[in-house]
Motif scaffolding. Structure first.
Motif, PDB file in Angstrom:
ATOM      1  N   GLN A 142      -7.024   2.528  16.398  1.00  0.00           N
ATOM      2  CA  GLN A 142      -7.786   3.638  15.833  1.00  0.00           C
ATOM      3  C   GLN A 142      -9.275   3.330  15.852  1.00  0.00           C
ATOM      4  O   GLN A 142     -10.099   4.202  16.159  1.00  0.00           O
ATOM      5  N   MET A 143      -9.624   2.088  15.539  1.00  0.00           N
ATOM      6  CA  MET A 143     -11.022   1.679  15.576  1.00  0.00           C
ATOM      7  C   MET A 143     -11.570   1.750  17.005  1.00  0.00           C
ATOM      8  O   MET A 143     -12.680   2.216  17.237  1.00  0.00           O
ATOM      9  N   MET A 144     -10.782   1.311  17.963  1.00  0.00           N
ATOM     10  CA  MET A 144     -11.214   1.309  19.360  1.00  0.00           C
ATOM     11  C   MET A 144     -11.540   2.717  19.847  1.00  0.00           C
ATOM     12  O   MET A 144     -12.453   2.902  20.652  1.00  0.00           O
ATOM     13  N   LYS A 145     -10.828   3.700  19.357  1.00  0.00           N
ATOM     14  CA  LYS A 145     -11.085   5.089  19.755  1.00  0.00           C
ATOM     15  C   LYS A 145     -12.446   5.574  19.276  1.00  0.00           C
ATOM     16  O   LYS A 145     -12.999   6.513  19.839  1.00  0.00           O
ATOM     17  N   GLN A 146     -12.987   4.920  18.239  1.00  0.00           N
ATOM     18  CA  GLN A 146     -14.270   5.337  17.676  1.00  0.00           C
ATOM     19  C   GLN A 146     -15.461   4.570  18.258  1.00  0.00           C
ATOM     20  O   GLN A 146     -16.604   4.873  17.934  1.00  0.00           O
ATOM     21  N   LEU A 147     -15.198   3.593  19.115  1.00  0.00           N
ATOM     22  CA  LEU A 147     -16.298   2.789  19.664  1.00  0.00           C
ATOM     23  C   LEU A 147     -17.318   3.619  20.449  1.00  0.00           C
ATOM     24  O   LEU A 147     -18.523   3.387  20.307  1.00  0.00           O
ATOM     25  N   LEU A 162      -2.587   4.876   3.122  1.00  0.00           N
ATOM     26  CA  LEU A 162      -2.730   4.201   4.410  1.00  0.00           C
ATOM     27  C   LEU A 162      -3.774   4.926   5.257  1.00  0.00           C
ATOM     28  O   LEU A 162      -3.675   6.131   5.498  1.00  0.00           O
ATOM     29  N   LEU A 163      -4.783   4.210   5.676  1.00  0.00           N
ATOM     30  CA  LEU A 163      -5.822   4.808   6.521  1.00  0.00           C
ATOM     31  C   LEU A 163      -5.268   5.061   7.916  1.00  0.00           C
ATOM     32  O   LEU A 163      -4.631   4.198   8.505  1.00  0.00           O
ATOM     33  N   GLY A 164      -5.515   6.226   8.444  1.00  0.00           N
ATOM     34  CA  GLY A 164      -5.073   6.554   9.784  1.00  0.00           C
ATOM     35  C   GLY A 164      -3.661   7.066   9.865  1.00  0.00           C
ATOM     36  O   GLY A 164      -3.253   7.596  10.887  1.00  0.00           O
ATOM     37  N   GLY A 165      -2.893   6.880   8.818  1.00  0.00           N
ATOM     38  CA  GLY A 165      -1.561   7.463   8.752  1.00  0.00           C
ATOM     39  C   GLY A 165      -0.465   6.735   9.505  1.00  0.00           C
ATOM     40  O   GLY A 165       0.687   7.129   9.442  1.00  0.00           O
ATOM     41  N   GLU A 166      -0.801   5.668  10.229  1.00  0.00           N
ATOM     42  CA  GLU A 166       0.227   4.976  11.003  1.00  0.00           C
ATOM     43  C   GLU A 166       0.038   3.470  10.878  1.00  0.00           C
ATOM     44  O   GLU A 166      -0.988   2.924  11.303  1.00  0.00           O
ATOM     45  N   GLU A 167       1.007   2.810  10.313  1.00  0.00           N
ATOM     46  CA  GLU A 167       0.912   1.373  10.071  1.00  0.00           C
ATOM     47  C   GLU A 167       0.807   0.588  11.377  1.00  0.00           C
ATOM     48  O   GLU A 167       1.446   0.909  12.375  1.00  0.00           O
ATOM     49  N   ILE A 171       0.862  -1.178   0.000  1.00  0.00           N
ATOM     50  CA  ILE A 171       0.000   0.000   0.000  1.00  0.00           C
ATOM     51  C   ILE A 171       0.898   1.228   0.000  1.00  0.00           C
ATOM     52  O   ILE A 171       1.810   1.333   0.828  1.00  0.00           O
ATOM     53  N   ALA A 172       0.607   2.130  -0.917  1.00  0.00           N
ATOM     54  CA  ALA A 172       1.390   3.369  -0.972  1.00  0.00           C
ATOM     55  C   ALA A 172       1.157   4.143   0.321  1.00  0.00           C
ATOM     56  O   ALA A 172       0.030   4.169   0.844  1.00  0.00           O
ATOM     57  N   PRO A 173       2.167   4.776   0.886  1.00  0.00           N
ATOM     58  CA  PRO A 173       2.026   5.489   2.163  1.00  0.00           C
ATOM     59  C   PRO A 173       0.877   6.504   2.185  1.00  0.00           C
ATOM     60  O   PRO A 173       0.196   6.638   3.195  1.00  0.00           O
ATOM     61  N   GLU A 174       0.627   7.158   1.060  1.00  0.00           N
ATOM     62  CA  GLU A 174      -0.452   8.157   1.031  1.00  0.00           C
ATOM     63  C   GLU A 174      -1.845   7.520   1.056  1.00  0.00           C
ATOM     64  O   GLU A 174      -2.843   8.193   1.295  1.00  0.00           O
TER      65      GLU A 174
END
Length: 166
Positions: free
Chosen positions: A23-28, A12-17, A7-10
């Motif tokens: 990141q999902m847990m923060k949205q619960l 990448l969802l969330g910006g951090e591999e 996946i090209a770096p640009e």
């Protein structure tokens, strides 16, 4: 599952591999609040439809609202729905300020979806046999309500999250 996919770096969802789960847990909490919104909306819609139905449907020479039990059940449903709306509005205010806690979001998801089940059960009952027929909106609303207590984390998990914060 995707293994060894480039996946090209640009892109990448969330910006951090490797941080997708976190990141999902923060949205619960927001997801749980959205489930609460659906619960309250369904309650409001079902109660309005049931009140209208009970005013129109006749039994023993008059509308169903001539019976004290019907009026009391409608009053209970309206009260639960009004209280649910007030709690949801409070949670929404906290969320918009960035102050909605994990445990309060869990309270909203658990209590609002449980209350939705109670209110929809009463609405189906007040519709009688018609309440169980898919041609009536309340039957579909009742069937749809059941999953609210499962997705977004089961209500038992919500109680565990609340209890951990005590």
């Amino acid at each position: 599952f995707f293994d060894n996919v480039e996946i090209a770096p640009e892109n990448l969802l969330g910006g951090e591999e490797g941080q997708g789960f976190y990141q999902m847990m923060k949205q619960l909490p927001q997801e749980r609040l959205i489930i609460g919104c659906g619960a309250v909306g369904a309650m409001e819609g079902a109660v309005a439809r049931t009140i209208a139905y009970c005013k129109e449907r006749e039994a023993f020479g008059g509308p169903l609202t001539q019976f004290q039990n019907t009026r009391f059940k409608l009053a209970e449903c309206q009260t639960k729905t009004t209280v649910a709306r007030a709690f949801l509005d409070n949670c929404m205010e906290e969320h918009l300020r960035g102050d909605l806690s994990v445990e309060k979001a869990a309270m909203a998801k658990y209590w609002l979806s449980d209350t939705q089940g109670e209110v929809l059960d009463e609405c189906v009952q007040l519709h009688g046999g018609y309440g169980y027929m898919q041609e009536y909106a309340v039957a579909e609303m009742w069937a749809d309500a059941r999953v609210q207590r499962i997705y977004g984390g089961t209500n038992e998990i919500m109680k565990e999250l609340i209890a951990r914060a005590l």
